[in-house]
Write a protein that holds these residues in place. Structure first.
Motif, PDB file in Angstrom:
ATOM      1  N   VAL A  46       0.825  -1.194   0.000  1.00 52.62           N
ATOM      2  CA  VAL A  46       0.000   0.000   0.000  1.00 52.62           C
ATOM      3  C   VAL A  46       0.868   1.256   0.000  1.00 52.62           C
ATOM      4  O   VAL A  46       0.528   2.262  -0.644  1.00 52.62           O
ATOM      5  CB  VAL A  46      -0.947  -0.010   1.220  1.00 52.62           C
ATOM      6  CG1 VAL A  46      -1.645   1.334   1.374  1.00 52.62           C
ATOM      7  CG2 VAL A  46      -1.990  -1.108   1.064  1.00 52.62           C
ATOM      8  N   GLU A  47       1.986   1.207   0.692  1.00 48.75           N
ATOM      9  CA  GLU A  47       2.883   2.373   0.757  1.00 48.75           C
ATOM     10  C   GLU A  47       3.401   2.747  -0.633  1.00 48.75           C
ATOM     11  O   GLU A  47       3.429   3.935  -1.000  1.00 48.75           O
ATOM     12  CB  GLU A  47       4.049   2.093   1.711  1.00 48.75           C
ATOM     13  CG  GLU A  47       3.664   2.037   3.186  1.00 48.75           C
ATOM     14  CD  GLU A  47       2.909   0.766   3.567  1.00 48.75           C
ATOM     15  OE1 GLU A  47       2.228   0.766   4.610  1.00 48.75           O
ATOM     16  OE2 GLU A  47       2.988  -0.237   2.804  1.00 48.75           O
ATOM     17  N   LEU A  63      -9.770   1.923   0.983  1.00 46.86           N
ATOM     18  CA  LEU A  63     -10.412   1.879  -0.334  1.00 46.86           C
ATOM     19  C   LEU A  63     -10.176   0.526  -1.002  1.00 46.86           C
ATOM     20  O   LEU A  63     -11.104  -0.104  -1.528  1.00 46.86           O
ATOM     21  CB  LEU A  63      -9.874   3.003  -1.211  1.00 46.86           C
ATOM     22  CG  LEU A  63     -10.382   3.039  -2.659  1.00 46.86           C
ATOM     23  CD1 LEU A  63     -11.869   3.363  -2.703  1.00 46.86           C
ATOM     24  CD2 LEU A  63      -9.595   4.049  -3.495  1.00 46.86           C
ATOM     25  N   LEU A  64      -8.936   0.058  -0.985  1.00 46.41           N
ATOM     26  CA  LEU A  64      -8.600  -1.207  -1.629  1.00 46.41           C
ATOM     27  C   LEU A  64      -9.267  -2.391  -0.931  1.00 46.41           C
ATOM     28  O   LEU A  64      -9.671  -3.364  -1.588  1.00 46.41           O
ATOM     29  CB  LEU A  64      -7.090  -1.400  -1.654  1.00 46.41           C
ATOM     30  CG  LEU A  64      -6.330  -0.481  -2.604  1.00 46.41           C
ATOM     31  CD1 LEU A  64      -4.831  -0.568  -2.337  1.00 46.41           C
ATOM     32  CD2 LEU A  64      -6.632  -0.829  -4.051  1.00 46.41           C
ATOM     33  N   ARG A  65      -9.412  -2.309   0.381  1.00 50.49           N
ATOM     34  CA  ARG A  65     -10.092  -3.378   1.111  1.00 50.49           C
ATOM     35  C   ARG A  65     -11.553  -3.467   0.657  1.00 50.49           C
ATOM     36  O   ARG A  65     -12.081  -4.558   0.431  1.00 50.49           O
ATOM     37  CB  ARG A  65     -10.012  -3.095   2.612  1.00 50.49           C
ATOM     38  CG  ARG A  65     -10.647  -4.193   3.487  1.00 50.49           C
ATOM     39  CD  ARG A  65     -10.775  -3.721   4.921  1.00 50.49           C
ATOM     40  NE  ARG A  65      -9.485  -3.325   5.455  1.00 50.49           N
ATOM     41  CZ  ARG A  65      -9.286  -2.237   6.206  1.00 50.49           C
ATOM     42  NH1 ARG A  65     -10.288  -1.428   6.475  1.00 50.49           N
ATOM     43  NH2 ARG A  65      -8.093  -1.975   6.670  1.00 50.49           N
ATOM     44  N   ALA A  66     -12.226  -2.320   0.550  1.00 53.15           N
ATOM     45  CA  ALA A  66     -13.628  -2.313   0.114  1.00 53.15           C
ATOM     46  C   ALA A  66     -13.767  -2.864  -1.299  1.00 53.15           C
ATOM     47  O   ALA A  66     -14.703  -3.617  -1.602  1.00 53.15           O
ATOM     48  CB  ALA A  66     -14.188  -0.892   0.193  1.00 53.15           C
ATOM     49  N   GLU A  75      -6.372  -8.743  -2.055  1.00 49.45           N
ATOM     50  CA  GLU A  75      -5.451  -8.555  -0.946  1.00 49.45           C
ATOM     51  C   GLU A  75      -4.826  -9.887  -0.567  1.00 49.45           C
ATOM     52  O   GLU A  75      -5.536 -10.875  -0.337  1.00 49.45           O
ATOM     53  CB  GLU A  75      -6.162  -7.970   0.268  1.00 49.45           C
ATOM     54  CG  GLU A  75      -5.208  -7.653   1.410  1.00 49.45           C
ATOM     55  CD  GLU A  75      -5.895  -7.080   2.627  1.00 49.45           C
ATOM     56  OE1 GLU A  75      -5.173  -6.703   3.566  1.00 49.45           O
ATOM     57  OE2 GLU A  75      -7.146  -7.008   2.640  1.00 49.45           O
ATOM     58  N   HIS A  76      -3.504  -9.931  -0.501  1.00 53.22           N
ATOM     59  CA  HIS A  76      -2.782 -11.137  -0.108  1.00 53.22           C
ATOM     60  C   HIS A  76      -2.582 -11.176   1.410  1.00 53.22           C
ATOM     61  O   HIS A  76      -2.679 -10.139   2.086  1.00 53.22           O
ATOM     62  CB  HIS A  76      -1.430 -11.203  -0.827  1.00 53.22           C
ATOM     63  CG  HIS A  76      -1.553 -11.470  -2.296  1.00 53.22           C
ATOM     64  ND1 HIS A  76      -2.045 -12.651  -2.789  1.00 53.22           N
ATOM     65  CD2 HIS A  76      -1.240 -10.700  -3.379  1.00 53.22           C
ATOM     66  CE1 HIS A  76      -2.036 -12.610  -4.118  1.00 53.22           C
ATOM     67  NE2 HIS A  76      -1.558 -11.436  -4.498  1.00 53.22           N
ATOM     68  N   PRO A  77      -2.267 -12.359   1.955  1.00 52.31           N
ATOM     69  CA  PRO A  77      -2.066 -12.478   3.409  1.00 52.31           C
ATOM     70  C   PRO A  77      -0.990 -11.547   3.955  1.00 52.31           C
ATOM     71  O   PRO A  77      -1.064 -11.137   5.119  1.00 52.31           O
ATOM     72  CB  PRO A  77      -1.680 -13.951   3.587  1.00 52.31           C
ATOM     73  CG  PRO A  77      -2.319 -14.654   2.437  1.00 52.31           C
ATOM     74  CD  PRO A  77      -2.245 -13.690   1.299  1.00 52.31           C
ATOM     75  N   ASP A  78      -0.003 -11.192   3.153  1.00 46.27           N
ATOM     76  CA  ASP A  78       1.057 -10.306   3.649  1.00 46.27           C
ATOM     77  C   ASP A  78       0.680  -8.826   3.575  1.00 46.27           C
ATOM     78  O   ASP A  78       1.499  -7.947   3.853  1.00 46.27           O
ATOM     79  CB  ASP A  78       2.359 -10.559   2.882  1.00 46.27           C
ATOM     80  CG  ASP A  78       2.251 -10.234   1.398  1.00 46.27           C
ATOM     81  OD1 ASP A  78       1.146  -9.826   0.950  1.00 46.27           O
ATOM     82  OD2 ASP A  78       3.251 -10.404   0.671  1.00 46.27           O
ATOM     83  N   GLY A  79      -0.581  -8.535   3.163  1.00 51.73           N
ATOM     84  CA  GLY A  79      -1.041  -7.148   3.113  1.00 51.73           C
ATOM     85  C   GLY A  79      -0.793  -6.441   1.804  1.00 51.73           C
ATOM     86  O   GLY A  79      -1.178  -5.278   1.641  1.00 51.73           O
ATOM     87  N   THR A  80      -0.147  -7.114   0.856  1.00 49.34           N
ATOM     88  CA  THR A  80       0.033  -6.508  -0.466  1.00 49.34           C
ATOM     89  C   THR A  80      -1.248  -6.685  -1.286  1.00 49.34           C
ATOM     90  O   THR A  80      -2.099  -7.525  -0.971  1.00 49.34           O
ATOM     91  CB  THR A  80       1.211  -7.134  -1.221  1.00 49.34           C
ATOM     92  OG1 THR A  80       0.966  -8.541  -1.376  1.00 49.34           O
ATOM     93  CG2 THR A  80       2.514  -6.911  -0.467  1.00 49.34           C
ATOM     94  N   PHE A  81      -1.347  -5.879  -2.349  1.00 45.97           N
ATOM     95  CA  PHE A  81      -2.523  -5.945  -3.223  1.00 45.97           C
ATOM     96  C   PHE A  81      -2.085  -6.247  -4.649  1.00 45.97           C
ATOM     97  O   PHE A  81      -0.991  -5.847  -5.077  1.00 45.97           O
ATOM     98  CB  PHE A  81      -3.303  -4.628  -3.184  1.00 45.97           C
ATOM     99  CG  PHE A  81      -4.072  -4.435  -1.904  1.00 45.97           C
ATOM    100  CD1 PHE A  81      -5.388  -4.845  -1.803  1.00 45.97           C
ATOM    101  CD2 PHE A  81      -3.464  -3.861  -0.794  1.00 45.97           C
ATOM    102  CE1 PHE A  81      -6.104  -4.675  -0.634  1.00 45.97           C
ATOM    103  CE2 PHE A  81      -4.159  -3.689   0.393  1.00 45.97           C
ATOM    104  CZ  PHE A  81      -5.489  -4.107   0.464  1.00 45.97           C
ATOM    105  N   ALA A  82      -2.966  -6.955  -5.376  1.00 50.06           N
ATOM    106  CA  ALA A  82      -2.659  -7.354  -6.748  1.00 50.06           C
ATOM    107  C   ALA A  82      -3.881  -7.158  -7.622  1.00 50.06           C
ATOM    108  O   ALA A  82      -5.010  -6.973  -7.134  1.00 50.06           O
ATOM    109  CB  ALA A  82      -2.209  -8.820  -6.776  1.00 50.06           C
ATOM    110  N   HIS A  83      -3.640  -7.232  -8.919  1.00 46.22           N
ATOM    111  CA  HIS A  83      -4.726  -7.104  -9.886  1.00 46.22           C
ATOM    112  C   HIS A  83      -5.606  -8.348  -9.901  1.00 46.22           C
ATOM    113  O   HIS A  83      -5.183  -9.456  -9.586  1.00 46.22           O
ATOM    114  CB  HIS A  83      -4.150  -6.914 -11.295  1.00 46.22           C
ATOM    115  CG  HIS A  83      -3.923  -5.496 -11.672  1.00 46.22           C
ATOM    116  ND1 HIS A  83      -4.914  -4.549 -11.647  1.00 46.22           N
ATOM    117  CD2 HIS A  83      -2.790  -4.854 -12.106  1.00 46.22           C
ATOM    118  CE1 HIS A  83      -4.426  -3.387 -12.051  1.00 46.22           C
ATOM    119  NE2 HIS A  83      -3.140  -3.536 -12.328  1.00 46.22           N
ATOM    120  N   THR A  84      -6.868  -8.120 -10.303  1.00 45.28           N
ATOM    121  CA  THR A  84      -7.788  -9.195 -10.681  1.00 45.28           C
ATOM    122  C   THR A  84      -8.255  -8.896 -12.103  1.00 45.28           C
ATOM    123  O   THR A  84      -7.931  -7.856 -12.678  1.00 45.28           O
ATOM    124  CB  THR A  84      -9.016  -9.236  -9.752  1.00 45.28           C
ATOM    125  OG1 THR A  84      -9.733  -7.991  -9.882  1.00 45.28           O
ATOM    126  CG2 THR A  84      -8.602  -9.459  -8.309  1.00 45.28           C
TER     127      THR A  84
END
Length: 342
Positions: A46-47, A63-66, A75-84
């Motif tokens: 996220v940073e 926002l990304l969580r919603a 959202e991955h278990p380590d808190g990073t985000f990826a495309h779908t």
């Protein structure tokens, strides 16, 4: 990690529905911030994302969580985000991008008219003129240039993405000329002319639309010698004769405007000419959630409507056209192929 409940119980589902505006606003925010464009093919923190799109990391995570709950980003278990698959559609460079469609359906004026849906249902008329004291397209062109720009980009995107499907569908063997009525910037017409090297075409739409016609149709282009561009309103007159008339996604006005447009096609066309009407249908199961929502928005802004298969058949028949065949164009469009009787 954000997870999605695939089948919430009815009380929770209703709560989700009444918070639908939050979901739409979240998609709009992500599109305006350019989050999908900033995200790499590999998961990002996220940073790093916040630095790329100039936001606060903590609020961007919210926002990304919603959005991840809706399948837009992951959202991955380590808190990073990826495309779908869905989040990639918000990228401006994606060939199937829906970025401008997402922005168009959530423009500022939409938030003013949705709360008045009950009034529109009672009266059967649009409420836009009551809110803004002018007709919808006059408002866009005179008061909301940014919204008008988004509208034009959204319509261009939609037309480009379906143009090839239309070209693949239509058999124009034996036709010498085709007219795209209300054809926007002419993406469908350009695709047809590229497919059929001896075909001549006419594009008819409002002056402010055709002045930005697809570059493939301009005089200096390879197709320019086979194209005539006509500025006009098909509800007023169609000064065009052709072997085939295409009317795509414009018969969504009020009933009187739709009748006038079809009557003008019938008046302009020679006996034996083909008329191909292409529309989304509200009774088409795969796309019903989207199309029925658009149907309500059309009621609010222009007093128009999406059609059922039967209502489209009724209007074409009332206009004196003979329906030969109804075929799917793609997952969300249908073509009504008609003939002008002698």
């Amino acid at each position: 990690m954000t997870t999605v409940d695939p089948a919430p119980p009815p009380p929770m589902r209703l709560r989700e529905l009444v918070f639908g505006a939050a979901c739409a606003a979240a998609v709009r925010a992500a599109a305006r911030l350019g989050v999908a464009d900033a995200m790499d093919d590999t998961p990002m923190t996220v940073e790093d994302l916040a630095a790329a799109v100039k936001t606060q990391p903590r609020t961007l995570r919210r926002l990304l969580r919603a959005l991840s709950c809706q399948g837009v980003f992951m959202e991955h278990p380590d808190g990073t985000f990826a495309h779908t698959e869905m989040s990639r559609l918000l990228r401006e460079d994606d060939p199937h991008s829906l970025r401008y469609i997402a922005l168009w359906c959530t423009e500022p004026w939409t938030w003013d008219v949705w709360p008045k849906l009950d009034e529109a249902v009672r009266s059967g008329r649009n409420v836009f003129e009551e809110v803004y004291d002018r007709e919808f397209f006059s408002y866009l062109n005179e008061e909301a240039p940014e919204s008008a720009y988004v509208f034009n980009r959204a319509m261009t995107t939609s037309s480009r993405q379906s143009a090839q499907d239309v070209a693949d569908l239509l058999d124009l063997e034996g036709a010498a000329s085709v007219a795209d009525i209300g054809g926007g910037q002419g993406h469908v017409l350009a695709s047809l002319l590229e497919r059929h090297p001896t075909l001549h075409g006419t594009l008819l739409d409002l002056p402010g639309v055709v002045e930005n016609a697809d570059r493939r149709l301009r005089d200096a282009s390879a197709l320019g010698s086979r194209v005539r561009v006509v500025a006009g309103d098909c509800r007023e007159d169609i000064p065009v004769q052709a072997d085939v008339y295409i009317i795509k996604n414009i018969l969504e006005w009020d009933d009187d405007s739709t009748r006038r447009a079809l009557a003008n096609v019938r008046k302009a066309a020679r006996p034996g000419a083909r008329v191909v009407v292409i529309e989304n249908l509200v009774d088409d199961t795969p796309s019903m959630r989207f199309t029925t929502a658009m149907d309500l928005l059309l009621l609010l802004n222009v007093g128009g409507a999406k059609h059922t298969r039967q209502s489209m058949v009724d209007r074409l028949t009332d206009a004196g056209l003979v329906i030969d065949e109804i075929r799917p164009v793609n997952a969300y469009l249908h073509a009504f192929e008609c003939t002008v009787p002698a």
